[in-house]
Write a protein that holds these residues in place. Structure first.
Motif, mmCIF file in Angstrom:
data_model
loop_
_atom_site.group_PDB
_atom_site.id
_atom_site.type_symbol
_atom_site.label_atom_id
_atom_site.label_comp_id
_atom_site.label_asym_id
_atom_site.label_seq_id
_atom_site.Cartn_x
_atom_site.Cartn_y
_atom_site.Cartn_z
ATOM 1 N N MET A 54 0.823 -1.210 0.000
ATOM 2 C CA MET A 54 0.000 0.000 0.000
ATOM 3 C C MET A 54 0.854 1.256 0.000
ATOM 4 O O MET A 54 0.597 2.210 -0.733
ATOM 5 C CB MET A 54 -0.913 0.034 1.231
ATOM 6 N N GLY B 150 2.276 2.366 -3.222
ATOM 7 C CA GLY B 150 1.342 2.776 -4.255
ATOM 8 C C GLY B 150 1.535 4.214 -4.677
ATOM 9 O O GLY B 150 1.269 4.579 -5.819
ATOM 10 N N ASP B 151 2.041 5.070 -3.749
ATOM 11 C CA ASP B 151 2.294 6.476 -4.102
ATOM 12 C C ASP B 151 3.789 6.777 -4.101
ATOM 13 O O ASP B 151 4.201 7.912 -3.919
ATOM 14 C CB ASP B 151 1.582 7.416 -3.120
ATOM 15 N N THR C 45 -7.651 5.292 3.231
ATOM 16 C CA THR C 45 -7.767 5.296 1.771
ATOM 17 C C THR C 45 -9.225 5.399 1.342
ATOM 18 O O THR C 45 -9.573 6.148 0.412
ATOM 19 C CB THR C 45 -7.142 4.015 1.184
ATOM 20 N N LEU D 258 -11.020 8.571 -0.605
ATOM 21 C CA LEU D 258 -11.800 8.404 -1.835
ATOM 22 C C LEU D 258 -13.117 9.165 -1.745
ATOM 23 O O LEU D 258 -13.518 9.861 -2.685
ATOM 24 C CB LEU D 258 -12.064 6.913 -2.074
ATOM 25 N N GLU E 122 -9.708 11.239 -3.822
ATOM 26 C CA GLU E 122 -8.427 10.638 -4.168
ATOM 27 C C GLU E 122 -8.659 9.167 -4.503
ATOM 28 O O GLU E 122 -8.953 8.354 -3.629
ATOM 29 C CB GLU E 122 -7.435 10.771 -3.007
ATOM 30 N N PRO F 136 -7.547 5.558 -5.284
ATOM 31 C CA PRO F 136 -6.338 4.744 -5.112
ATOM 32 C C PRO F 136 -5.987 3.990 -6.386
ATOM 33 O O PRO F 136 -6.871 3.587 -7.143
ATOM 34 C CB PRO F 136 -6.724 3.778 -3.983
ATOM 35 N N ASP F 137 -4.685 3.814 -6.618
ATOM 36 C CA ASP F 137 -4.286 3.039 -7.791
ATOM 37 C C ASP F 137 -4.388 1.550 -7.488
ATOM 38 O O ASP F 137 -4.697 1.128 -6.362
ATOM 39 C CB ASP F 137 -2.876 3.418 -8.240
ATOM 40 N N THR G 208 -2.290 0.133 -4.547
ATOM 41 C CA THR G 208 -2.827 0.448 -3.226
ATOM 42 C C THR G 208 -4.005 -0.452 -2.894
ATOM 43 O O THR G 208 -4.137 -0.934 -1.760
ATOM 44 C CB THR G 208 -3.256 1.923 -3.176
ATOM 45 N N VAL G 209 -4.882 -0.692 -3.875
ATOM 46 C CA VAL G 209 -6.043 -1.555 -3.653
ATOM 47 C C VAL G 209 -5.605 -2.977 -3.317
ATOM 48 O O VAL G 209 -6.102 -3.595 -2.366
ATOM 49 C CB VAL G 209 -6.964 -1.549 -4.888
ATOM 50 N N GLY H 186 -4.183 -3.094 0.154
ATOM 51 C CA GLY H 186 -5.240 -3.023 1.155
ATOM 52 C C GLY H 186 -5.930 -4.360 1.352
ATOM 53 O O GLY H 186 -6.231 -4.765 2.487
#
Length: 301
Positions: free
Chosen positions: A140, A143-144, A260, A264, A269, A271-272, A275-276, A279
């Motif tokens: 996660m 992801g950023d 997250t 959203l 925001e 999530p890409d 990230t999903v 999670g």
């Protein structure tokens, strides 16, 4: 709550507390105050909300606190303050991905401490759940990673994040131990007071202003106290009397998942995919750990 009501309540309360703690990231994002100031007022206002109940209903219990429990509760508060300060500061010196990944390694230190200090049994299935959840948290956080490349990370920032992981583990372990003997409100009053005083000293040492903030910031500080403070940390400290410290620390890794989802809805925001996936892996690790705990709690046939 009566003991007869506790059969499923601790797990539900833990899920609620983790979600409440997840609101912290959103509130901090909305705030423009220095992070140490936000942390200080979050804890100070939480203390102001909790202390009157503690003093009115548990006044005699304060006098019965042993010097050992009082001392370790104060140390737990100092550890919580160091966690806040070290983790927030680490974000100024290393990437978000590296900082979050390292600080979320706290279940490892909780598991070691629980086995060595508290005598809690750590099964292979629990170790599997911890590993899966931490891997998911790492996924996660990356992801950023493009926003702050890991190659820019520094040893100093990573060391601060590690300090944040160790100190929050100490905070959890102290709560698990002391809460077996001390009621919730006296315990958290001592912890939050020690934490607030420590953060107050930090804000003063950093030279930040204590009062020059607009009304919007004060509302955000209050929101941090009510959501992550009262319904997050305080409920988690209630749960620590009924669930093993390892279960609580692994469940705490669900906080980025909740944050997250809130980002959203409230910040738009999206999530890409990384990230999903991370999670979902975190939730799988929490599930494995919780199910293993429930299996061990069932009476033998």
């Amino acid at each position: 709550m009566r003991s007869s009501d506790l059969e499923v309540t601790p797990v539900v309360a833990l899920a609620f507390a983790v979600f409440a703690a997840s609101t912290s990231a959103i509130l901090v994002r909305w705030s423009t105050a220095p992070s140490s100031v936000a942390a200080f007022y979050r804890v100070l206002f939480t203390t102001a909300l909790i202390a009157p109940i503690a003093l009115l209903r548990y006044r005699e219990e304060f006098g019965r606190l042993s010097s050992r429990d009082l001392g370790f509760a104060i140390l737990a508060g100092v550890a919580l303050a160091i966690h806040f300060a070290a983790w927030f500061e680490s974000l100024n010196h290393t990437s978000v991905a590296a900082s979050v990944t390292i600080v979320q390694s706290q279940p490892i230190f909780v598991a070691l401490g629980a086995a060595l200090v508290l005598g809690e049994r750590i099964s292979r299935e629990t170790v599997l759940g911890i590993t899966v959840a931490i891997v998911g948290a790492a996924v996660m956080s990356f992801g950023d990673a493009g926003q702050a490349p890991v190659s820019d990370a520094t040893l100093y920032g990573n060391s601060l994040a590690l300090l944040g992981a160790v100190t929050v583990a100490g905070y959890v372990l102290a709560g698990r131990s002391i809460r077996q003997r001390v009621s919730l409100f006296p315990y958290v009053t001592v912890v939050y007071t020690a934490c607030a005083l420590t953060l107050c000293l930090l804000v003063g040492a950093q030279g930040h202003d204590f009062l020059a903030y607009p009304p919007r910031e004060w509302l955000l500080f209050l929101g941090m106290a009510v959501g992550p403070g009262v319904f997050g940390h305080t409920v988690i400290n209630w749960v620590l009397k009924h669930l093993e410290s390892v279960v609580v620390s692994v469940a705490w890794l669900g906080e980025p998942v909740g944050a997250t989802l809130l980002a959203l809805v409230l910040l738009a925001e999206v999530p890409d995919a990384v990230t999903v996936v991370g999670g979902l892996v975190v939730l799988a690790g929490i599930y494995v750990t919780t199910i293993e705990r429930e299996r061990r709690q069932r009476p033998e046939s």
